[in-house]
Scaffold this active site. Sequence first.
Site, mmCIF file in Angstrom:
data_model
loop_
_atom_site.group_PDB
_atom_site.id
_atom_site.type_symbol
_atom_site.label_atom_id
_atom_site.label_comp_id
_atom_site.label_asym_id
_atom_site.label_seq_id
_atom_site.Cartn_x
_atom_site.Cartn_y
_atom_site.Cartn_z
ATOM 1 N N ASP A 7 -6.887 4.189 -4.338
ATOM 2 C CA ASP A 7 -7.615 3.891 -3.287
ATOM 3 C C ASP A 7 -8.445 5.548 -3.008
ATOM 4 O OD1 ASP A 7 -7.816 1.882 -0.707
ATOM 5 O OD2 ASP A 7 -7.651 3.923 0.242
ATOM 6 N N LYS A 47 0.928 -1.226 0.153
ATOM 7 C CA LYS A 47 -0.054 0.214 0.028
ATOM 8 C C LYS A 47 0.919 1.150 -0.096
ATOM 9 C CE LYS A 47 -4.579 0.905 0.082
ATOM 10 N NZ LYS A 47 -5.530 -0.073 -0.393
#
Length: 445
Positions: free
Chosen positions: A164, A124
């Site tokens: 995201d 991430k």
Amino acid sequence: MKVSEIMNGLIARTPNELEYHQAVKEVLESIEEVYNDHPQFERAGIAERLVEPDRVLMFKVPWIDDKGKVQVNRAYRVQFNNAIGPYKGGIRFHPNVTLSTLKFLGFEQTFKNSLTSLAMGGAKGGADFNPKGKSDIEIMRFCQAFMLELHKIIGPEMDVPAGDIGVGAREIGYMYGMYKKLTHQHEGVLTGKGVNWGGSLIRPEATGFGVVYFTSEMLKTIGQNLEGKRVVVSGFGNVAWGAVKKATELGAKVIALSGPDGYIYDKDGVSGDKIDYMTELRLSNNDVIQPYADTFPSAIFHAGKRPWEVPCDIALPCAIQNEINEDDVMNLVKNNCICLCEGANMPCTPGAIKIIQESKLLYSPGKASNAGGVATSGLEMAQNAMKLTWGKDEVDKRLHEIMVDIHSACVKYGKNSNGSIDYVKGANVAGFLKVAYAMLDQGIV
Ligand code: NDP
Ligand code: 2IT
């Protein structure tokens, strides 16, 4: 493995990373039994190795705003675990992003990606950049400055970022443009690309569609379906949009949406043009859901409130972590909600989950029910590798199959003796086992 020992060590080493501790504790508690049934895991220090990311790149992003002022943001890429495939996971631009946020998300991503059954490790990234109120040119300059550093550690077989919160098709485009300029390579290094230049059909819808496919599977276990169900959705971004679209298509009625400013209740349901309006609102770069109620007279805006007080059959949190607390869950249970299926990552606090587990609510954790987004990213990578594209129906069919299979894996590892399904345990155990066996095969590295 003793969960308390690992947690104490982790907390001592990283005392401020509360979100990260929350994510790790939940997984370790669910896998403890299966872990201790496999002495080879203990011998190979699987748990100790799993809770440390492989590496973290932290960098500054200097850029110049429209007034000519120099701005500096802090950015990261957390490459968590690549036992089963190249690092894979989204990029978040949000003012609250810290290393702890991205470690929690990278850790969760490792198990989520494993559940998809595709070859993707977990990662991430992101920055504490707030896209709200920024001009299009500012967004472009920021994305370019971000990629100037990030490109050094990503690649189609190394690490493949995606979107995201705060990162959608526009930002992926700007980042891809800069990657291409720096490396001279046109390759599948990001997912969520535009369909004209390597993107996959259905990727924008995929997370929300997947959430609803998963919800349907959950409802089937109690002999029900979505037809006529009242659905409350939080957020109004990418995941919320896909979920509303599919839920409506399958005959449910979405009666509430939310933003950081409050929620709207729409007695007629969010359907047709109102779903397209969600995209408009999102692109407006404002921080609010209120304009929905100004535009559609069937809706009422409730300032500063969370949508979980609205009586509903199905709750789909699609906004942000820890957005549902004990009081929210008590409201849902009191109003006879039957299913809470997570679209966001870790939207329920540990206290909320405890109450859920004492109730009859069907409950699925994000790493299972929101895996459709990254799964379709995996399908985009497959298409890029073949230099071919699949049609919309083909991608949607594969996405649907993957969600059904993830549901089956949760049932396999999470079925209780009384027949109920512990989706948290099921998802964590199924996701963990594949990663753990891969780590065993590959030695201590
Ligand atoms: P977006 O940026 O598109 O949307 C996020 C939404 O949540 C926005 O509508 C945002 O409003 C809203 N929001 C932010 N804070 C709050 C709050 N406190 N209360 C209510 N609403 C709020 O992000 P995504 O839709 O992509 O992501 C949403 C969630 O889904 C995240 O948890 C993400 O990690 C997860 N997820 C995303 C995937 C993807 O493919 N995009 C895949 C799997 C999970 P505003 O913008 O006005 O702040
Ligand atoms: O949380 C997630 O799964 C995502 N943001 C999607 C990641 C991806 O690589 O598609």
